[in-house]
Write a protein that holds these residues in place. Structure first.
Motif, PDB file in Angstrom:
ATOM      1  N   UNK A  98       1.251  -1.352   0.033  1.00 39.42           N
ATOM      2  CA  UNK A  98      -0.053   0.029   0.040  1.00 39.42           C
ATOM      3  C   UNK A  98       1.477   1.487  -0.346  1.00 39.42           C
ATOM      4  N   UNK A  99       0.542   2.407  -0.916  1.00 48.28           N
ATOM      5  CA  UNK A  99       0.802   3.438  -0.805  1.00 48.28           C
ATOM      6  C   UNK A  99      -0.183   4.529   0.186  1.00 48.28           C
ATOM      7  N   UNK A 100      -0.052   5.006   0.749  1.00 53.37           N
ATOM      8  CA  UNK A 100      -1.032   5.784   1.813  1.00 53.37           C
ATOM      9  C   UNK A 100      -0.221   6.573   1.431  1.00 53.37           C
ATOM     10  N   UNK A 101      -1.482   8.153   2.633  1.00 50.78           N
ATOM     11  CA  UNK A 101      -1.336   9.717   2.453  1.00 50.78           C
ATOM     12  C   UNK A 101      -0.513   9.861   4.008  1.00 50.78           C
ATOM     13  N   UNK A 102      -1.362   8.692   4.208  1.00 45.93           N
ATOM     14  CA  UNK A 102      -1.041   9.154   6.262  1.00 45.93           C
ATOM     15  C   UNK A 102      -0.201   8.262   6.902  1.00 45.93           C
ATOM     16  N   UNK A 103       0.937   8.003   8.190  1.00 44.60           N
ATOM     17  CA  UNK A 103       1.519   7.339   8.288  1.00 44.60           C
ATOM     18  C   UNK A 103       1.178   5.689   8.428  1.00 44.60           C
ATOM     19  N   UNK A 106      -0.401   3.008  11.091  1.00 45.26           N
ATOM     20  CA  UNK A 106      -0.817   2.691  11.078  1.00 45.26           C
ATOM     21  C   UNK A 106      -2.009   1.933   9.962  1.00 45.26           C
ATOM     22  N   UNK A 107      -1.493   1.258   9.081  1.00 43.67           N
ATOM     23  CA  UNK A 107      -1.945   0.623   7.822  1.00 43.67           C
ATOM     24  C   UNK A 107      -1.725  -1.293   8.007  1.00 43.67           C
ATOM     25  N   UNK A 108      -2.520  -1.438   7.621  1.00 42.52           N
ATOM     26  CA  UNK A 108      -2.217  -3.458   8.046  1.00 42.52           C
ATOM     27  C   UNK A 108      -1.155  -3.794   6.759  1.00 42.52           C
ATOM     28  N   UNK A 109      -0.440  -4.228   7.161  1.00 44.23           N
ATOM     29  CA  UNK A 109       0.493  -4.848   5.737  1.00 44.23           C
ATOM     30  C   UNK A 109       1.274  -4.082   5.467  1.00 44.23           C
ATOM     31  N   UNK A 110       2.208  -4.608   4.078  1.00 45.46           N
ATOM     32  CA  UNK A 110       2.929  -3.289   4.133  1.00 45.46           C
ATOM     33  C   UNK A 110       2.449  -2.482   3.997  1.00 45.46           C
ATOM     34  N   UNK A 111       3.263  -1.352   4.065  1.00 44.71           N
ATOM     35  CA  UNK A 111       2.686   0.054   3.676  1.00 44.71           C
ATOM     36  C   UNK A 111       3.987   0.864   3.157  1.00 44.71           C
ATOM     37  N   UNK A 112       3.852   2.028   2.458  1.00 44.56           N
ATOM     38  CA  UNK A 112       5.128   3.127   2.416  1.00 44.56           C
ATOM     39  C   UNK A 112       4.224   4.885   2.364  1.00 44.56           C
ATOM     40  N   UNK A 113       4.682   5.539   2.866  1.00 45.60           N
ATOM     41  CA  UNK A 113       4.198   6.975   2.982  1.00 45.60           C
ATOM     42  C   UNK A 113       4.876   7.374   1.913  1.00 45.60           C
ATOM     43  N   UNK A 114       3.942   8.134   1.079  1.00 42.12           N
ATOM     44  CA  UNK A 114       3.808   9.318   0.332  1.00 42.12           C
ATOM     45  C   UNK A 114       3.452  10.610   0.636  1.00 42.12           C
ATOM     46  N   UNK A 147      -5.519   5.578   0.227  1.00 42.21           N
ATOM     47  CA  UNK A 147      -4.414   4.444   0.770  1.00 42.21           C
ATOM     48  C   UNK A 147      -5.003   4.195  -0.471  1.00 42.21           C
ATOM     49  N   UNK A 148      -3.712   3.690  -1.320  1.00 40.38           N
ATOM     50  CA  UNK A 148      -3.959   3.114  -2.892  1.00 40.38           C
ATOM     51  C   UNK A 148      -3.337   1.984  -2.713  1.00 40.38           C
ATOM     52  N   UNK A 149      -3.450   1.429  -3.666  1.00 41.13           N
ATOM     53  CA  UNK A 149      -2.773  -1.116  -3.378  1.00 41.13           C
ATOM     54  C   UNK A 149      -2.439  -0.730  -4.935  1.00 41.13           C
ATOM     55  N   UNK A 150      -0.555  -1.329  -4.513  1.00 38.41           N
ATOM     56  CA  UNK A 150      -0.427  -0.896  -5.856  1.00 38.41           C
ATOM     57  C   UNK A 150       0.057  -2.984  -5.936  1.00 38.41           C
ATOM     58  N   UNK A 151       0.807  -3.109  -6.734  1.00 44.07           N
ATOM     59  CA  UNK A 151       1.242  -4.197  -7.672  1.00 44.07           C
ATOM     60  C   UNK A 151       2.894  -4.088  -8.150  1.00 44.07           C
ATOM     61  N   UNK A 152       3.195  -4.811  -7.601  1.00 43.78           N
ATOM     62  CA  UNK A 152       5.000  -5.007  -8.175  1.00 43.78           C
ATOM     63  C   UNK A 152       4.903  -4.744  -9.748  1.00 43.78           C
TER      64      UNK A 152
END
Length: 491
Positions: A98-103, A106-114, A147-152
């Protein structure tokens, strides 16, 4: 003269980004000994305290070991970035996160802030998110509030503060992200930090036009106690139509091919690089080519043959400097990477001299008589040095202008520049072919020449009987400047 350390006669300079892999005193000395001319500090990473410590180590190295490593501070810019990561993230094909504008904590799973609050509004399902100019490519699968879910799609390594660009149907998405200012509030704080630290260069990221360069130079002139040169980074879609005015306004230009290649078609990057190099050479401005020179050496001890060919092409274009980014900041083999740049540059420079490759027509820079005299003098000195197969050109200069004019001419022999100011010496360390030394000038010009002959004989850079060209524009006290070109034999 004792503070003047080892010098290489390699003409193409090396800029190395300092990071966790190279910030210790031992590694900084290793890089300087291996050929680093300029140390780059990337303000995307690290705190002011961390950068202060690195700057102090570089200054200590210069003072104790006689190097003249210059310091470049590179602004972060307002383009879209990922947040700080505890460690680099290896992204595999098919992996989702997940790419997120939140902290992100606070996001479940693997997340990277934007860093960009309108990120969710700008992207659509099916868009491609390109990380650091192509290090990793991610396909947008789902939008979920902030949040935005992305795939590699294309695997690689995601680093902290990595630049993000968006593509839709093969085209760059220029939505609200295109309205972000070139210099953010954080950048201005970093610039004030650079002024306090008396760095030699400030590189401005994602320059769009000459306006921001003019504004920054005015700001530096009013606040800095010394000359700080401004480097414009050509790495955005908006900069390409304005290359001519950007070159004219800047002290130097960097072609940052990674981010540039994410914003314009990849096939256009080589032609933009060539245009910037040629325009800078004609204007007498230093030009740096950066990004992906030795990308494979972040993980592997030897480069690909394509990378070596790419470096050779940059050297053939007679760019002033090559720059390492992740290879030296976080790579496993920073010393070997610099060794590859040094070896390839030295060999291709020799080939260029043999084949007379890379010569271009240089236009007149100024209509002022004083400037034209300096231009013509240096052009004549360079031509004489080539025609007479001189061992070197010696230039004595307080401000560095004559050394810059000589560098612009790209003579076959090295340029040994002597100045009485350490900051001028460090800035000259970015210029093609210039080997700068600090010298306290005496009142007798002949004595100055004799002292420099003795110094370089001790370093085995010249030998008795060598023919050299001597250029001087040192102004004696209370007298008009006397410019001269002499043909001398080393006694």
């Amino acid at each position: 003269m004792g503070e003047n350390g080892f010098r290489s006669t390699r003409r193409t300079k090396i800029v190395a980004t300092i990071g966790p892999a190279t910030c210790s005193e031992e590694m900084l000395e290793t890089l300087a000994t291996s050929g680093m001319n300029v140390a780059r500090l990337n303000m995307c990473h690290g705190t002011h305290d961390w950068h202060t410590a690195v700057i102090n180590r570089i200054r200590k190295l210069n003072k104790l070991k006689g190097f003249s490593v210059a310091i470049m501070l590179d602004t972060e810019g307002s383009e879209v970035h990922t947040s700080e990561l505890e460690q680099p993230l290896k992204a595999e094909v098919g992996e989702e996160f997940v790419l997120t504008i939140r902290d992100p904590k606070t996001v479940e799973g693997s997340a990277i802030g934007v860093s960009y609050d309108a990120f969710v509004d700008d992207v659509q399902v099916g868009d491609l998110v390109v990380v650091d100019g192509g290090m990793v490519s991610l396909e947008v699968k789902q939008k979920m509030g902030p949040d935005v879910k992305v795939e590699v799609v294309d695997p690689g390594i995601v680093l902290s503060r990595a630049n993000l660009t968006f593509r839709r149907n093969g085209h760059l998405v220029r939505a609200r992200n295109s309205m972000l200012p070139v210099l953010s509030s954080k950048d201005w704080l970093d610039i004030d930090f650079a002024i306090r630290q008396n760095v030699d260069f400030i590189a401005v990221s994602f320059v769009k036009s000459a306006d921001v360069i003019k504004n920054l130079k005015s700001y530096l002139n009013s606040r800095a106690d010394k000359v700080i040169e401004v480097i414009a980074k050509v790495e955005s879609h908006d900069s390409v139509p304005n290359i001519e005015e950007i070159v004219e306004a800047s002290d130097a230009v960097m072609v940052a091919r990674g981010d540039l290649g994410a914003q314009i078609p990849l096939e256009d990057v080589p032609s933009v690089q060539k245009e910037v190099v040629v325009r800078c050479r004609q204007a007498g401005k230093a030009v740096i080519v950066a990004s992906h020179l030795l990308q494979s050496m972040i993980e592997y001890p030897t480069p690909t043959r394509a990378e070596v060919a790419d470096i050779a092409d940059v050297v053939r274009q007679r760019a002033d400097a090559l720059m390492l980014s992740g290879e030296s900041a976080a790579g496993a083999y920073p010393e070997k990477a610099i060794g590859v740049l040094r070896a390839v540059a030295t060999r291709i420079e020799e080939w260029c001299r043999q084949e007379k490759h890379g010569q271009i027509v240089l236009p007149q820079l100024t209509d002022r008589l004083d400037g034209r005299v300096s231009e013509e003098l240096c052009a004549s000195a360079a031509q004489m040095a080539n025609n007479l197969n001189a061992r070197a050109i010696f230039v004595y200069t307080r401000r560095g202008y004559m050394a810059n004019f000589l560098s612009r001419c790209r003579p076959d022999c090295p340029i040994f520049a002597f100045t009485d100011k350490q900051d001028v010496r460090q800035r000259l360390n970015l210029r093609w072919g210039v080997m700068p030394f600090r010298l306290d000038f005496g009142a007798d010009p002949e004595e100055n020449v004799d002292r420099t002959f003795a110094l370089l004989k001790r370093r085995d850079l010249v030998q008795k009987g060598d023919l050299v060209v001597v250029v001087s524009d040192i102004r004696p006290p209370n007298e008009d400047v006397v410019r001269s070109v002499q043909i001398r034999h080393v006694p």
